[in-house]
Design an enzyme around this catalytic site. Structure first.
Site, short mmCIF file in Angstrom:
data_model
loop_
_atom_site.label_atom_id
_atom_site.label_comp_id
_atom_site.label_asym_id
_atom_site.label_seq_id
_atom_site.Cartn_x
_atom_site.Cartn_y
_atom_site.Cartn_z
N TYR A 184 43.84 53.46 46.41
CA TYR A 184 42.49 53.92 46.13
C TYR A 184 42.61 55.29 45.47
O TYR A 184 43.67 55.92 45.53
CB TYR A 184 41.68 54.05 47.43
CG TYR A 184 41.38 52.72 48.10
CD1 TYR A 184 40.49 51.82 47.52
CD2 TYR A 184 41.96 52.38 49.32
CE1 TYR A 184 40.19 50.62 48.14
CE2 TYR A 184 41.67 51.17 49.94
CZ TYR A 184 40.79 50.30 49.35
OH TYR A 184 40.50 49.11 49.95
N SER A 186 48.15 46.68 50.67
CA SER A 186 47.15 47.75 50.74
C SER A 186 47.79 49.07 51.11
O SER A 186 48.72 49.13 51.93
CB SER A 186 46.10 47.38 51.79
OG SER A 186 45.24 48.47 52.01
N LYS A 237 41.22 46.59 40.04
CA LYS A 237 40.54 45.57 40.85
C LYS A 237 39.11 46.01 41.14
O LYS A 237 38.88 47.15 41.55
CB LYS A 237 41.33 45.40 42.16
CG LYS A 237 40.76 44.42 43.16
CD LYS A 237 41.82 44.13 44.23
CE LYS A 237 41.25 43.35 45.37
NZ LYS A 237 40.39 44.15 46.24
N HIS A 244 35.00 43.01 45.97
CA HIS A 244 35.69 43.39 47.21
C HIS A 244 35.36 42.41 48.35
O HIS A 244 35.16 42.79 49.50
CB HIS A 244 35.30 44.83 47.61
CG HIS A 244 36.39 45.58 48.34
ND1 HIS A 244 37.00 46.69 47.80
CD2 HIS A 244 36.97 45.39 49.55
CE1 HIS A 244 37.89 47.15 48.67
NE2 HIS A 244 37.90 46.37 49.74
N THR A 253 42.10 49.90 43.24
CA THR A 253 40.85 49.26 43.66
C THR A 253 39.70 50.24 43.52
O THR A 253 39.74 51.35 44.06
CB THR A 253 40.97 48.77 45.11
OG1 THR A 253 42.05 47.84 45.17
CG2 THR A 253 39.69 48.11 45.59
C1 FMN Z 1 39.24 42.59 56.13
C2 FMN Z 1 39.41 42.94 54.67
C3 FMN Z 1 40.14 44.08 54.32
C4 FMN Z 1 40.30 44.40 52.96
N1 FMN Z 1 41.07 45.49 52.64
C5 FMN Z 1 41.29 45.78 51.33
C6 FMN Z 1 42.14 46.85 50.97
O1 FMN Z 1 42.69 47.56 51.81
N2 FMN Z 1 42.34 47.07 49.64
C7 FMN Z 1 41.76 46.30 48.67
O2 FMN Z 1 41.97 46.52 47.49
N3 FMN Z 1 40.95 45.27 49.00
C8 FMN Z 1 40.73 44.99 50.30
N4 FMN Z 1 39.94 43.92 50.63
C9 FMN Z 1 39.39 43.06 49.56
C10 FMN Z 1 40.38 41.94 49.22
O3 FMN Z 1 41.51 42.41 48.55
C11 FMN Z 1 39.72 40.90 48.30
O4 FMN Z 1 39.11 41.55 47.24
C12 FMN Z 1 38.68 40.04 49.04
O5 FMN Z 1 39.08 39.77 50.36
C13 FMN Z 1 38.49 38.75 48.27
O6 FMN Z 1 37.52 37.96 48.87
P1 FMN Z 1 37.87 36.74 49.88
O7 FMN Z 1 38.19 37.40 51.18
O8 FMN Z 1 36.61 35.98 49.91
O9 FMN Z 1 39.05 36.01 49.30
C14 FMN Z 1 39.73 43.59 51.97
C15 FMN Z 1 38.99 42.45 52.33
C16 FMN Z 1 38.83 42.13 53.66
C17 FMN Z 1 38.06 40.89 54.01
#
Ligand code: FMN
Length: 390
Positions: free
Chosen positions: A130, A108, A254, A278, A156
């Site tokens: 982003y 990230s 994404k 997300h 994303t």
């Molecule tokens: C705590 C947390 C922080 C996240 N931070 C980002 C991020 O910085 N960038 C991003 O593209 N997605 C982020 N995501 C989304 C994840 O990349 C991913 O899409 C998502 O966690 C998938 O679902 P799952 O947790 O059920 O596997 C985040 C998700 C969580 C739970």
């Protein structure tokens, strides 16, 4: 003392809950508004079934595949998640685990460790951005990612700055000054092993985002970086085409759920997309990506790599997503629970649990290769699939 090894991701989550201060744990639970999307991400996997065979099962199973030209030992990619201060080694521990298991790692732009430190582990880094800041700042970040050896860019798009959860959002300080430390002390003291891991590391949980700072600039805090992002006008398709043209290598978008958006992502020259909401953090009531997957695969799957993320917690889930046409899945919370429970070894543990779950599911359904899985390998209830957009 409990054994360090855990046999399911659910057990890793229980251990993470026991180990982490409540505000840190609920920051990982995340979700938006009523949590309909985060629940549906899990429910959708439960609704799909399998029809196992009992003889002529394959003696060997081939789990290997390719995504964006990268060879994967199994159809799993680490999804980028921000500020992994759940563990002192954060993203570096995840990267080491990814290297140990040969899995590419999404990093990230809101990570707590720099891309240089993460790349130094030898990980195949997919740097996530982003649409934030000026075009010059974005070019600078792309250039930095290239110099650090990133294998691909992830952009994303599925974030709509929704505020508020029915179960309440944790208070997270901007900086860990004395005043905030005193405020957080009761939570920290109630989790002595977590606190002790930080004491041993000689550092404090960092809430900085080093990948958002240009050379020589002060590292912005998470909220500083978030503010920059919020102030940036939301991207148009032309903006995204410009960003794509500024990066020569593989480019993954994404957060796509609609088929019309998927076609535009293909048309702007992306190498891959991930069907995602997300992790249930975008507009609440967006259906699970698993329901939207087949329609997206049908329109662009023969031209670009279609991945899925959201709700993957076991190897059988990976098999379900791949059967519906995903080239691979991206995992989020699953590895965060492993990281919180047991650092690098915990992330490796999660990857091993998923691998053995994929393998045993394939044995049961008589599938010799993940590349041969098809919709006929899952049992879907009527009306399971959703086609979003046209
Ligand atoms: C705590 C947390 C922080 C996240 N931070 C980002 C991020 O910085 N960038 C991003 O593209 N997605 C982020 N995501 C989304 C994840 O990349 C991913 O899409 C998502 O966690 C998938 O679902 P799952 O947790 O059920 O596997 C985040 C998700 C969580 C739970």
């Amino acid at each position: 003392m409990a054994q360090a090894w855990f046999e399911t991701v659910a057990e890793a989550q229980r251990r993470a809950q026991k180990r982490l201060p409540s505000s840190v744990y609920s920051a990982l639970i995340a979700g938006s508004e009523k949590g309909r999307s985060s629940s549906d991400n899990l429910d959708a996997f439960d609704e799909l079934g399998f029809a196992p065979h009992v003889a002529n099962l394959p003696r060997n199973r081939d789990l290997t595949t390719t995504v964006m030209g990268l060879n994967l030992p199994m159809p799993i990619v680490i999804s980028p998640t921000g500020v992994q201060a759940v563990h002192p080694d954060g993203e570096v521990a995840v990267a080491r685990a990814a290297v140990a298991r040969g899995i590419p790692m999404g990093l990230s732009s809101f990570a707590s460790k720099s891309i240089e430190d993460v790349s130094a582990t030898g990980a195949s880094v997919l740097f996530q951005m982003y649409w934030s800041g000026t075009r010059d700042q974005m070019l600078e970040r792309l250039d930095r990612a290239k110099r650090a050896g990133a294998k691909a860019i992830i952009v994303t798009l599925d974030w709509s700055f929704s505020n508020g959860r029915d179960w309440g959002s944790p208070w997270i300080p901007d900086k860990l000054g004395l005043k905030n430390m005193i405020k957080l002390a009761p939570q920290g003291l109630s989790r002595p092993s977590w606190l002790w891991s930080w004491v041993k590391s000689g550092a404090l949980p960092t809430l900085g985002t080093p990948n958002m700072a240009a050379a020589g600039e002060t590292v912005p805090t998470f909220f500083g970086a978030y503010y920059e992002w919020m102030q940036t006008p939301l991207p148009t398709w032309e903006d995204l085409a410009w960003l794509r043209s500024a990066w020569e290598g593989p480019f993954l978008v994404k957060g796509v759920c609609r088929v019309d958006d998927a076609k535009r992502v293909r048309d702007l020259g992306a190498t891959a997309l991930s069907v995602s909401n997300h992790g249930g953090n975008n507009v609440d009531s967006t259906p699970s990506p698993l329901r939207a997957l087949a329609a997206v695969v049908d329109v662009v799957g023969s031209e670009i790599d279609v991945l899925l993320d959201g709700g993957v917690r076991r190897g059988g889930d990976v098999v379900k997503a791949v059967s519906l046409g995903a080239k691979a899945v991206m995992i989020g919370r699953a590895y965060l629970w492993g990281l919180a429970a047991n650092g690098q070894a915990g992330v490796e543990n999660v990857l091993d649990v998923l691998r053995s779950g994929i393998d045993s599911t394939m044995t049961g359904i008589g599938a010799a290769s993940v590349r041969e899985l098809s919709r006929a390998d899952v049992v879907a209830p009527k009306d399971f699939h959703r086609c979003l957009g046209a």
